[in-house]
Design a protein around this motif. Structure first.
Motif, PDB file in Angstrom:
ATOM      1  N   ARG A 293      -5.170 -23.650  66.053  1.00 20.63           N
ATOM      2  CA  ARG A 293      -6.333 -23.128  65.814  1.00 20.63           C
ATOM      3  C   ARG A 293      -6.413 -21.787  65.304  1.00 20.63           C
ATOM      4  O   ARG A 293      -7.163 -21.191  64.424  1.00 20.63           O
TER       5      ARG A 293
ATOM      6  N   TRP B   2      -4.953 -20.549  61.194  1.00 26.06           N
ATOM      7  CA  TRP B   2      -6.121 -19.887  60.181  1.00 26.06           C
ATOM      8  C   TRP B   2      -5.444 -18.413  60.099  1.00 26.06           C
ATOM      9  O   TRP B   2      -5.932 -18.222  58.901  1.00 26.06           O
TER      10      TRP B   2
ATOM     11  N   SER C   2     -15.081 -19.155  55.120  1.00 27.27           N
ATOM     12  CA  SER C   2     -14.723 -19.795  56.277  1.00 27.27           C
ATOM     13  C   SER C   2     -14.211 -19.119  57.360  1.00 27.27           C
ATOM     14  O   SER C   2     -14.529 -19.649  58.427  1.00 27.27           O
TER      15      SER C   2
ATOM     16  N   TYR D 170     -14.352 -19.517  61.681  1.00 28.06           N
ATOM     17  CA  TYR D 170     -12.889 -19.878  62.293  1.00 28.06           C
ATOM     18  C   TYR D 170     -12.346 -18.784  63.079  1.00 28.06           C
ATOM     19  O   TYR D 170     -11.056 -18.990  63.349  1.00 28.06           O
TER      20      TYR D 170
END
Length: 560
Positions: A99, A103, A276, A280
């Motif tokens: 996660r 990223w 994005s 995130y």
């Protein structure tokens, strides 16, 4: 005084709190009155609670109150008595890797695409079409790095005020727009202007991301995650080399050159990453639930483990709110922390030797007779080698808990390659031989991840850590600026003078590593003498009453 024992052979009598908590324990030797500060090791049984600096109720209450006063965003899940198993922790770390770390790597990909694609663009006759020479190319790289450097500290201060989860996505979106605008470059002025804007908007990104990662990982885990982070640099080089092979073939589409399409398409890719990132990047482990992610990433128990494992590793990570700005006083305190200056000195020097060969690799290969498209493909092997050596060196550093001597393998690796480039008769004339030397050189074991984690660990305070990350990265940018003026137009194509200078700097880097090791050993011994001369009650009183922060504390020992 007897030789300090290894922790685990003797009983723990007290935990050092505040700045040094979680890193060292006061332990008493069997049969002696000596005490010693020993770096904590991993627990040998289920659960991280074996290394709990909050076992003492007084210390737990001290930190609970400090977190409350600081309005630390995770204070409501602080639990001094919480226990968990190693299996639970491993499962959560895997989730964090997928996660958070993954990223961070995606965002770094976006950074490297837009700051590194100039190397591919110049392989497509960009310089000739804009009326530029290699000195202009050097100026462009220098303008970028100067802007990048000047933006480092302001960006870090903005990030600390508004939160990296807000500021980083904004940065990515803004610089991607500038990256796209390079499609319309028309000469030296526009080239230098876009280089300056890109540097100003990208500056601070790396320490901002490192600060964000430190919210989720312990000090032992961070360097490995940073090695994955910088592995992305090499992965990006491979991907963009393949992209360049395709995009540069677009020469003539709508009447435009291939390098223009390269800038436009890769800038749009980065814009997608930036948009994005707004979705995130949670602000912290307790803030993963939002309107678009109603279930969050973790269960309530997972959240408690994520927060408490980080605090037990370093309680100082909760002494500021993640939206709390750094005051001028804290900024000045961090700037004058001379014990971190050896690390800044390393950043200023150790990355120079490989920089000119790296920036000039496509120009060098073209001058040796390779075509535009083969030139970009030939850069891939060194990127693969770079990935392997980066991960290996970081793993070795973690395994042996050794930073200085392991990191010194970088200049030791590059030195014989630099000597070959300077003194080998076939240098820059023998095509495949020169390519082999440069490829081996650029496959060097990159120690940047180790030094970033090392700087963070030796800061030992959230406020100091925010500033020191920026200062270290600024020293690395200065390193790059210096490197841009070593290969100059009048020295080509053999660059004999430039390579001689690089050999000297390479030797200086080795000496700086040795100095840094000796300096931190001396500083730790200096503090040991004072600490061991104190009675147990004096040490307890010091821990409870001192106002010194972070690495300035007498009970803190520097990693080396």
């Amino acid at each position: 005084m007897s030789v300090p024992p290894v922790q685990g052979d003797i009983p723990v009598t007290d935990n050092v709190t505040e700045g040094g908590a979680g890193h060292f324990k006061v332990i008493e030797t069997k049969g002696h009155h000596d005490t010693y500060l020993s770096e904590q090791s991993e627990p040998e049984h289920d659960g991280f609670d074996g290394n709990n600096p909050f076992e003492n109720p007084d210390h737990a209450e001290h930190w609970r109150q400090l977190y409350e006063d600081a309005q630390y965003e995770c204070r409501h899940v602080f639990d001094a008595a919480l226990t968990w198993t190693q299996d639970e922790e491993k499962r959560i770390v895997r989730k964090l890797d997928w996660r958070v770390c993954l990223w961070a790597c995606v965002m770094f990909f976006g950074l490297q695409v837009d700051r590194g694609n100039l190397v591919q663009a110049v392989s497509d006759n960009m310089l000739d079409e804009l009326g530029l020479n290699t000195n202009d190319y050097n100026y462009g790289n220098s303008v970028f790095l100067i802007s990048f450097l000047l933006a480092e500290l302001p960006s870090q201060l903005v990030s600390k005020k508004f939160g990296p989860d807000r500021w980083i996505p904004m940065q990515i979106c803004l610089w991607s727009i500038v990256a796209c605008s390079q499609f319309w470059l028309n000469g030296r002025g526009s080239f230098l202007a876009t280089r300056a804007l890109l540097g100003a908007l990208e500056g601070g990104f790396i320490p901002d991301v490192v600060l964000w990662l430190s919210y989720f990982y312990t000090s032992r885990e961070l360097p490995i995650r940073l090695s994955y982070f910088w592995t992305t640099l090499s992965v990006t080089s491979i991907v963009t080399s393949l992209l360049a092979f395709a995009l540069l073939h677009m020469r003539g589409v709508l009447g435009y050159s291939g390098w223009r399409w390269l800038f436009l398409v890769e800038g749009l890719i980065t814009l997608i990453v930036g948009i994005s990132s707004f979705f995130y990047m949670p602000a912290s482990a307790v803030q993963t639930k939002t309107w678009f992610r109603p279930n969050g990433w973790f269960t309530d128990r997972d959240v408690s483990i994520v927060v408490n494992r980080v605090l037990r590793d370093d309680p100082s990570k909760g002494d500021m709110h993640n939206r709390q700005p750094i005051t001028p006083g804290r900024l000045w305190e961090a700037l004058k922390d001379y014990d971190l200056w050896p690390l800044y000195a390393l950043g200023l020097v150790i990355f120079i030797p490989h920089a000119p060969p790296s920036k000039y690799i496509t120009l060098t290969l073209k001058s040796l007779g390779y075509g535009t498209f083969n030139t970009n493909l030939l850069t891939i092997p060194s990127s693969i080698g770079h990935i392997v050596t980066l991960i290996v060196i970081t793993r070795v550093s973690e395994y042996f808990n050794e930073r200085t001597l392991v990191s010194m393998s970088q200049p030791i690796w590059t030195l014989p390659c630099m000597i070959a480039l300077r003194f080998w008769p076939g240098s820059n004339t023998d095509a495949w031989g020169t390519y082999a030397v440069v490829t081996v050189l650029l496959s060097y074991p990159y120690c940047h991840a180790i030094l970033v984690g090392w700087t963070s660990k030796n800061s030992n305070n959230v406020g100091t850590r925010s500033v020191s990350a920026a200062l270290y990265n600024m020293s690395v940018q200065l390193d790059g600026i210096i490197a841009n003026f070593i290969y100059v137009d009048e020295d080509k194509p053999l660059y004999r003078r430039g390579n001689a200078v690089l050999i000297g700097i390479n030797l200086l880097a080795i000496l700086l590593f040795i100095f840094t090791k000796l300096y931190y050993v001396w500083r730790n011994n200096q503090r040991d003498r004072v600490w061991f001369a104190m009675t147990e009650e004096e040490r307890r009183h010091y821990v409870r009453t001192t106002t010194l922060r972070g690495s300035r504390r007498l009970d803190f020992r520097f990693a080396h």
